[in-house]
Design a protein around this motif. Structure first.
Motif, PDB file in Angstrom:
ATOM      1  N   LEU A  37       0.844  -1.191   0.000  1.00 29.90           N
ATOM      2  CA  LEU A  37       0.000   0.000   0.000  1.00 29.90           C
ATOM      3  C   LEU A  37       0.880   1.241   0.000  1.00 29.90           C
ATOM      4  O   LEU A  37       1.767   1.367   0.845  1.00 29.90           O
ATOM      5  CB  LEU A  37      -0.855   0.017   1.270  1.00 29.90           C
ATOM      6  CG  LEU A  37      -1.578   1.340   1.536  1.00 29.90           C
ATOM      7  CD1 LEU A  37      -2.799   1.461   0.630  1.00 29.90           C
ATOM      8  CD2 LEU A  37      -1.992   1.450   2.998  1.00 29.90           C
ATOM      9  N   THR A  38       0.623   2.144  -0.953  1.00 29.74           N
ATOM     10  CA  THR A  38       1.305   3.439  -0.940  1.00 29.74           C
ATOM     11  C   THR A  38       0.289   4.498  -0.538  1.00 29.74           C
ATOM     12  O   THR A  38      -0.798   4.567  -1.111  1.00 29.74           O
ATOM     13  CB  THR A  38       1.884   3.764  -2.334  1.00 29.74           C
ATOM     14  OG1 THR A  38       2.924   2.815  -2.626  1.00 29.74           O
ATOM     15  CG2 THR A  38       2.460   5.177  -2.381  1.00 29.74           C
ATOM     16  N   LEU A  39       0.651   5.290   0.478  1.00 25.79           N
ATOM     17  CA  LEU A  39      -0.234   6.373   0.929  1.00 25.79           C
ATOM     18  C   LEU A  39       0.283   7.699   0.396  1.00 25.79           C
ATOM     19  O   LEU A  39       1.481   8.000   0.499  1.00 25.79           O
ATOM     20  CB  LEU A  39      -0.256   6.422   2.455  1.00 25.79           C
ATOM     21  CG  LEU A  39      -1.006   5.282   3.146  1.00 25.79           C
ATOM     22  CD1 LEU A  39      -0.755   5.309   4.652  1.00 25.79           C
ATOM     23  CD2 LEU A  39      -2.509   5.357   2.850  1.00 25.79           C
ATOM     24  N   ILE A  40      -0.618   8.487  -0.188  1.00 26.98           N
ATOM     25  CA  ILE A  40      -0.265   9.828  -0.647  1.00 26.98           C
ATOM     26  C   ILE A  40      -0.692  10.799   0.456  1.00 26.98           C
ATOM     27  O   ILE A  40      -1.881  10.915   0.765  1.00 26.98           O
ATOM     28  CB  ILE A  40      -1.003  10.185  -1.966  1.00 26.98           C
ATOM     29  CG1 ILE A  40      -0.761   9.112  -3.034  1.00 26.98           C
ATOM     30  CG2 ILE A  40      -0.603  11.568  -2.452  1.00 26.98           C
ATOM     31  CD1 ILE A  40       0.652   9.011  -3.548  1.00 26.98           C
ATOM     32  N   LEU A  41       0.296  11.476   1.059  1.00 26.92           N
ATOM     33  CA  LEU A  41       0.033  12.318   2.233  1.00 26.92           C
ATOM     34  C   LEU A  41       0.635  13.713   2.021  1.00 26.92           C
ATOM     35  O   LEU A  41       1.565  13.876   1.223  1.00 26.92           O
ATOM     36  CB  LEU A  41       0.672  11.667   3.467  1.00 26.92           C
ATOM     37  CG  LEU A  41       0.150  10.271   3.836  1.00 26.92           C
ATOM     38  CD1 LEU A  41       1.001   9.644   4.939  1.00 26.92           C
ATOM     39  CD2 LEU A  41      -1.321  10.340   4.264  1.00 26.92           C
ATOM     40  N   PRO A  42       0.107  14.718   2.751  1.00 28.60           N
ATOM     41  CA  PRO A  42       0.697  16.060   2.646  1.00 28.60           C
ATOM     42  C   PRO A  42       2.158  16.026   3.065  1.00 28.60           C
ATOM     43  O   PRO A  42       2.490  15.477   4.107  1.00 28.60           O
ATOM     44  CB  PRO A  42      -0.126  16.884   3.653  1.00 28.60           C
ATOM     45  CG  PRO A  42      -1.355  16.088   3.904  1.00 28.60           C
ATOM     46  CD  PRO A  42      -0.998  14.644   3.710  1.00 28.60           C
TER      47      PRO A  42
END
Ligand code: TXA
Ligand code: MG
Length: 318
Positions: free
Chosen positions: A89-94
Motif C-alpha cells: 500500500l502506498t499512501l499519498i500524504l501532505p
C-alpha cells in the motif's frame, strides 16, 4: 557488469555514496536512491528515462518516519497503515518541508510505503535516510519481478541488484490518497480494492487512463511488452482470428487447453488471483523473448485482484 548479490552491507555502502541499487520488494523490484541526495534522485530519473513530472515513492521501515516526511497523517490513512504496513500500500500524504521537490515533482503531497520484504527492511534499518524507489524498469517497460529482469534492463549502467528472490505479490502497490478527506485510489494494485474498503469504507477510484496523469502507472501505454498483446474474453475465437500467426497465450489456469498453440503461459495452477498476479510480469517477460507475432491474454473477472491484473493487461495492450 552489474553485481547481483544478497549482500545488504554492500548495498548500504553504495547508497551511502549517493549511488543507486535495485532493491527487492514484495511487489516489484525498485530502483533505489537516498531521498536527500539530489545526485541519486536525478540518477534514478535518468536511468529510467522517466519524465521529471512523475513523482517517486519514498520507502520507510518504521511508522515514526512518517512524521519526518509529512505535515499531517489523517485518521483513515493511519488505519490503513496499521492494517497493511509493512505491505503493498502506498499512501499519498501532505508532505513536510524536508521532502525534496524533486521526489514529489513539485506536488505538495508525498507517496510513502513500507515494503514487506525482509531484505529491504533490513537494508532500510541500516540507513539513516529513507529511499526513493520507482519500479526498476525503463519508462513504459514491463516491471521487474526477478533480479535478472533488472540486470537484463540495466546491465553495466547499474552498480548492484540486491537479490531478494522473486517478488511474491508481483504487481505494484495500491495507491491511496485523500481529496477533501475522501479516500481515493489512484492505482489499483497488489491489495484488492475490496480489502481497502473493508477497512475505511467506500473509496473513489480514479485509476483512469489520462494523458496528464497523476501517476505514471496511469499512463495509457505502460507495462508494455514489445510484442503486440490483446486482451479478450473468448480465447478460442481470438485464436481463429490470427491464422498463420506465431501466437502466445496468457491464461488463467492450467485446465484451459489449446493444443493448437505452442507457447502458453499459465498464470496459476488453479485460477487463484494472488498466484496469477505474482506470475503476471514474469510470464509477460518470457513471452516477450519468443519473437511472437501476437500475445492473446484472457481477461480476468473484474473483481478483487482480477481487476488489478486486468488493469495491467489493458495498459499493456495500448
Ligand atoms: O509497488 C510499488 O509501488 C513499487 C515498489 C518498488 O515499491 N514502486 C512503484 O513505483 O511502482 P513507480 O514509480 O513505478 O510508481 C509509483 C506511482 C507513480 O505512478 C507515481 O506517479 C505515483 O506512484 N506517485 C508517487 N508520488 C505521488 C504523489 N505525491 N501523488 C500522486 N501519485 C504519486
Ligand atoms: Mg513503474
Amino acid at each position: 557488469m552489474t553485481l547481483v548479490s544478497k549482500d545488504i552491507l554492500k548495498a548500504a555502502e553504495i547508497l551511502h555514496k549517493e549511488e543507486l541499487v535495485a532493491i527487492p520488494t514484495e511487489t516489484v523490484y525498485g530502483l533505489a536512491g537516498n531521498i536527500y541526495s539530489e545526485k541519486a534522485i536525478r540518477g534514478i530519473f535518468i536511468m529510467k528515462q522517466r519524465p521529471l513530472m512523475n513523482p517517486l515513492i519514498v520507502h520507510i521501515h518504521d511508522l515514526k518516519q512518517v512524521e519526518e516526511l509529512t505535515s499531517s497523517f489523517p485518521e483513515k490513512a493511519q488505519e490503513l497503515a496499521r492494517v497493511f504496513w509493512p505491505g503493498s500500500l502506498t499512501l499519498i500524504l501532505p508532505k513536510s518541508n524536508k521532502v525534496p521537490d524533486l521526489i514529489t515533482a513539485g506536488k505538495d503531497t508525498v507517496g510513502i510505503r513500507m515494503p514487506h520484504h525482509p531484505v529491504t527492511l533490513e537494508l532500510l534499518k541500516q540507513l539513516e535516510f529513507p529511499i526513493a524507489a520507482p519500479s526498476a524498469n525503463p519508462f513504459t517497460k514491463i516491471s521487474p519481478t526477478k533480479a535478472h529482469h533488472v540486470k537484463d534492463y540495466f546491465d553495466g549502467t547499474l552498480k548492484m541488484v540486491l537479490d531478494g528472490g522473486d517478488c511474491k505479490n508481483g504487481i505494484e502497490s495500491t495507491i491511496v490518497g485523500f481529496e477533501n478527506d475522501q479516500p481515493v485510489v489512484y492505482r489499483l494494485g497488489a491489495i484488492a480494492l475490496e480489502d481497502i474498503e473493508k477497512v475505511i469504507g467506500k473509496v473513489v477510484v480514479k485509476n483512469k487512463k489520462e494523458n496528464a496523469p497523476q501517476a505514471p502507472g496511469m499512463m495509457a501505454r505502460h507495462y508494455a511488452p514489445q510484442t503486440k498483446i490483446i486482451l479478450v474474453n473468448d480465447v478460442a475465437s481470438a485464436i481463429q482470428q490470427y491464422p498463420n500467426h506465431k501466437i502466445g497465450l496468457l491464461l488463467h489456469h492450467e485446465i484451459d487447453n489449446f493444443n493448437e498453440v505452442q507457447h502458453i503461459k499459465y498464470l496459476s495452477k488453479t485460477g487463484d488471483f494472488k498466484e496469477a498476479a505474482s506470475n503476471l510480469y514474469g510470464a509477460m517477460h518470457s513471452l516477450d523473448q519468443l519473437d511472437l507475432d501476437i500475445i492473446i491474454a484472457h481477461r480476468f473477472p473484474e473483481k478483487d485482484l482480477g481487476a488489478s491484473i486486468n488493469d495491467r493487461l489493458k495498459r499493456a495492450t495500448q
